[in-house]
Design a protein around this motif. Structure first.
Motif, PDB file in Angstrom:
ATOM      1  N   HIS A 284     -11.861  -0.136  -1.358  1.00 43.69           N
ATOM      2  CA  HIS A 284     -10.826  -0.952  -0.715  1.00 43.69           C
ATOM      3  C   HIS A 284      -9.486  -0.226  -0.725  1.00 43.69           C
ATOM      4  CE1 HIS A 284      -8.705  -4.573   0.558  1.00 43.69           C
ATOM      5  NE2 HIS A 284      -7.822  -4.320  -0.390  1.00 43.69           N
ATOM      6  N   LEU A 285      -9.168   0.400  -1.844  1.00 42.39           N
ATOM      7  CA  LEU A 285      -7.925   1.163  -1.935  1.00 42.39           C
ATOM      8  C   LEU A 285      -7.906   2.296  -0.915  1.00 42.39           C
ATOM      9  CD1 LEU A 285      -5.264   1.905  -3.385  1.00 42.39           C
ATOM     10  CD2 LEU A 285      -6.638   3.256  -4.988  1.00 42.39           C
ATOM     11  N   LEU A 286      -9.004   3.016  -0.808  1.00 42.04           N
ATOM     12  CA  LEU A 286      -9.077   4.112   0.163  1.00 42.04           C
ATOM     13  C   LEU A 286      -8.885   3.602   1.588  1.00 42.04           C
ATOM     14  CD1 LEU A 286     -12.037   6.003  -1.504  1.00 42.04           C
ATOM     15  CD2 LEU A 286      -9.774   6.990  -1.073  1.00 42.04           C
ATOM     16  N   ALA A 287      -9.515   2.468   1.918  1.00 44.27           N
ATOM     17  CA  ALA A 287      -9.353   1.896   3.263  1.00 44.27           C
ATOM     18  C   ALA A 287      -7.897   1.531   3.529  1.00 44.27           C
ATOM     19  CB  ALA A 287     -10.251   0.673   3.416  1.00 44.27           C
ATOM     20  N   SER A 288      -7.222   1.015   2.513  1.00 47.26           N
ATOM     21  CA  SER A 288      -5.825   0.610   2.676  1.00 47.26           C
ATOM     22  C   SER A 288      -4.891   1.806   2.828  1.00 47.26           C
ATOM     23  CB  SER A 288      -5.378  -0.249   1.489  1.00 47.26           C
ATOM     24  OG  SER A 288      -5.238   0.535   0.310  1.00 47.26           O
ATOM     25  N   LYS A 289      -5.339   2.991   2.396  1.00 48.39           N
ATOM     26  CA  LYS A 289      -4.523   4.197   2.483  1.00 48.39           C
ATOM     27  C   LYS A 289      -4.777   4.994   3.756  1.00 48.39           C
ATOM     28  CE  LYS A 289      -2.336   4.280  -1.580  1.00 48.39           C
ATOM     29  NZ  LYS A 289      -0.875   4.458  -1.722  1.00 48.39           N
ATOM     30  N   ALA A 290      -5.628   4.477   4.643  1.00 45.66           N
ATOM     31  CA  ALA A 290      -6.020   5.239   5.832  1.00 45.66           C
ATOM     32  C   ALA A 290      -4.849   5.514   6.765  1.00 45.66           C
ATOM     33  CB  ALA A 290      -7.135   4.517   6.578  1.00 45.66           C
TER      34      ALA A 290
ATOM     35  N   ILE B  82      -6.676   9.168  -8.554  1.00 44.50           N
ATOM     36  CA  ILE B  82      -7.059   9.531  -9.920  1.00 44.50           C
ATOM     37  C   ILE B  82      -6.789   8.364 -10.864  1.00 44.50           C
ATOM     38  CG2 ILE B  82      -6.509  11.051 -11.864  1.00 44.50           C
ATOM     39  CD1 ILE B  82      -5.909  13.250  -9.787  1.00 44.50           C
ATOM     40  N   HIS B  83      -5.632   7.733 -10.698  1.00 45.79           N
ATOM     41  CA  HIS B  83      -5.275   6.608 -11.569  1.00 45.79           C
ATOM     42  C   HIS B  83      -6.255   5.446 -11.390  1.00 45.79           C
ATOM     43  CE1 HIS B  83      -3.046   2.940 -12.726  1.00 45.79           C
ATOM     44  NE2 HIS B  83      -2.636   3.703 -13.722  1.00 45.79           N
ATOM     45  N   ALA B  84      -6.596   5.136 -10.149  1.00 46.49           N
ATOM     46  CA  ALA B  84      -7.528   4.029  -9.888  1.00 46.49           C
ATOM     47  C   ALA B  84      -8.905   4.319 -10.478  1.00 46.49           C
ATOM     48  CB  ALA B  84      -7.630   3.785  -8.386  1.00 46.49           C
TER      49      ALA B  84
ATOM     50  N   ALA C 214     -13.757  -1.565   4.588  1.00 44.96           N
ATOM     51  CA  ALA C 214     -12.910  -1.486   5.770  1.00 44.96           C
ATOM     52  C   ALA C 214     -11.881  -2.601   5.698  1.00 44.96           C
ATOM     53  CB  ALA C 214     -13.737  -1.610   7.054  1.00 44.96           C
ATOM     54  N   GLY C 215     -10.750  -2.390   6.337  1.00 44.20           N
ATOM     55  CA  GLY C 215      -9.709  -3.419   6.349  1.00 44.20           C
ATOM     56  C   GLY C 215      -8.623  -3.058   7.332  1.00 44.20           C
ATOM     57  N   TRP C 216      -7.805  -4.029   7.647  1.00 40.73           N
ATOM     58  CA  TRP C 216      -6.699  -3.798   8.578  1.00 40.73           C
ATOM     59  C   TRP C 216      -5.548  -3.117   7.871  1.00 40.73           C
ATOM     60  CZ3 TRP C 216      -7.152  -9.518  10.429  1.00 40.73           C
ATOM     61  CH2 TRP C 216      -8.219  -9.617  11.334  1.00 40.73           C
ATOM     62  N   THR C 217      -4.954  -2.148   8.553  1.00 42.64           N
ATOM     63  CA  THR C 217      -3.761  -1.466   8.051  1.00 42.64           C
ATOM     64  C   THR C 217      -2.691  -1.582   9.112  1.00 42.64           C
ATOM     65  OG1 THR C 217      -4.500   0.652   8.975  1.00 42.64           O
ATOM     66  CG2 THR C 217      -5.127   0.177   6.704  1.00 42.64           C
ATOM     67  N   GLY C 218      -1.643  -2.312   8.813  1.00 40.26           N
ATOM     68  CA  GLY C 218      -0.624  -2.550   9.821  1.00 40.26           C
ATOM     69  C   GLY C 218      -1.086  -3.588  10.826  1.00 40.26           C
ATOM     70  N   ASN C 219      -0.516  -3.561  12.015  1.00 47.23           N
ATOM     71  CA  ASN C 219      -0.791  -4.588  13.020  1.00 47.23           C
ATOM     72  C   ASN C 219      -1.883  -4.216  14.001  1.00 47.23           C
ATOM     73  OD1 ASN C 219       1.257  -6.292  12.017  1.00 47.23           O
ATOM     74  ND2 ASN C 219       2.814  -5.148  13.155  1.00 47.23           N
ATOM     75  N   SER C 220      -2.201  -2.930  14.114  1.00 48.47           N
ATOM     76  CA  SER C 220      -3.090  -2.549  15.211  1.00 48.47           C
ATOM     77  C   SER C 220      -4.159  -1.532  14.829  1.00 48.47           C
ATOM     78  CB  SER C 220      -2.255  -1.974  16.361  1.00 48.47           C
ATOM     79  OG  SER C 220      -1.519  -0.842  15.932  1.00 48.47           O
ATOM     80  N   CYS C 221      -4.347  -1.283  13.553  1.00 45.53           N
ATOM     81  CA  CYS C 221      -5.300  -0.257  13.123  1.00 45.53           C
ATOM     82  C   CYS C 221      -6.289  -0.819  12.102  1.00 45.53           C
ATOM     83  CB  CYS C 221      -4.569   0.939  12.509  1.00 45.53           C
ATOM     84  SG  CYS C 221      -3.463   1.796  13.663  1.00 45.53           S
TER      85      CYS C 221
END
Length: 243
Positions: free
Chosen positions: A192-198, A215-217, A81-88
């Motif tokens: 982590h990559l998937l969380a950042s793409k949410a 696929i590349h990752a 899990a991780g923050w994406t943007g300022n509020s999500c």
């Protein structure tokens, strides 16, 4: 002279290119290079796994920062899990087999900016619920949150995630086999990559037709594991020659 594993890598790569050429020629199906090569790397990983190599990969690659495969018959679920943007808050997980094949990947977006520990526990609950929904039975669950993993293994946990952990433990009862392991952040790169793409993919689940960035990752992870297996074979042969 090239050894057997070098020859296998070249042959598998040529076969993957030949198949992609036929798909393009006869079915007008075009694929980018990662999509073309990934099945070949997965097949090669399966072949390497069947070879008699003593010792575990980590013994020969102690600095390996990447994901490692589960035993045969068990799947591995990595989540983050991780923050994406300022509020999500973004969440993601990937499920892979003992051969390194990705069977399932998913993203989920929470509209609120959760505190890091709450975000990790929420991602754990979400991932376990999704895994239960698709009837996964035997899994190793990996997270880079040591606090959350420790809470799943004990009777006590920080009060702010107590209810979330209780939910997770109830969901865990649906599996015939499940264990929870802490992993390094570097070994959790796909989740982590998937969380950042949410933000871009607020609620997605991929079985097939995965986006090229995923696929590349996955290809990078598979390639590194194959390199480590090759190093383990070389070190074993060197040790044998000295004795």
């Amino acid at each position: 002279m090239p050894n057997e594993s070098h020859v296998a890598a070249v042959v598998q790569g040529m076969y993957s290119i030949w198949r992609a050429r036929n798909e393009s020629l006869y079915n007008q199906t075009l694929a980018d290079p990662p999509t073309v090569m990934l099945p070949g790397f997965q097949a090669l990983a399966q072949w390497r796994e069947a070879q008699p190599v003593e010792g575990h990969m980590d013994e020969h690659c102690p600095n390996n920062p990447l994901w490692k495969a589960p035993p045969q018959g068990i799947l591995k679920l990595n989540l983050d899990a991780g923050w994406t943007g300022n509020s999500c808050t973004g969440m993601g997980f990937v499920v892979r087999s003992s051969s390194g094949e990705a069977l399932l990947a998913a993203t989920q977006l929470e509209e609120n900016r959760l505190e890091p520990l709450i975000a990790e526990a929420t991602a754990m609950r979400w991932a376990l619920a999704q895994a239960t929904g698709v009837e996964l039975n035997r899994v190793i669950v990996e997270s880079d949150s040591e606090v959350v993993v420790r809470a799943m293994k004990s009777r006590s946990c920080p009060p702010q995630i107590e209810m979330l952990i209780e939910d997770c433990k109830q969901l865990a009862l649906n599996f015939t086999y499940i264990c929870f392991e802490h992993t390094k952040r570097e070994a959790n790169a796909i989740a982590h990559l998937l969380a950042s793409k949410a933000c871009e993919f607020p609620s997605n689940m991929w079985w097939e037709n995965r986006p090229s960035w995923l696929i590349h990752a996955l290809l990078v992870d598979s390639t590194f594991e194959i390199i480590c297996l090759e190093l383990s074979v070389k070190k074993k042969n060197l040790y044998s020659s000295r004795n």
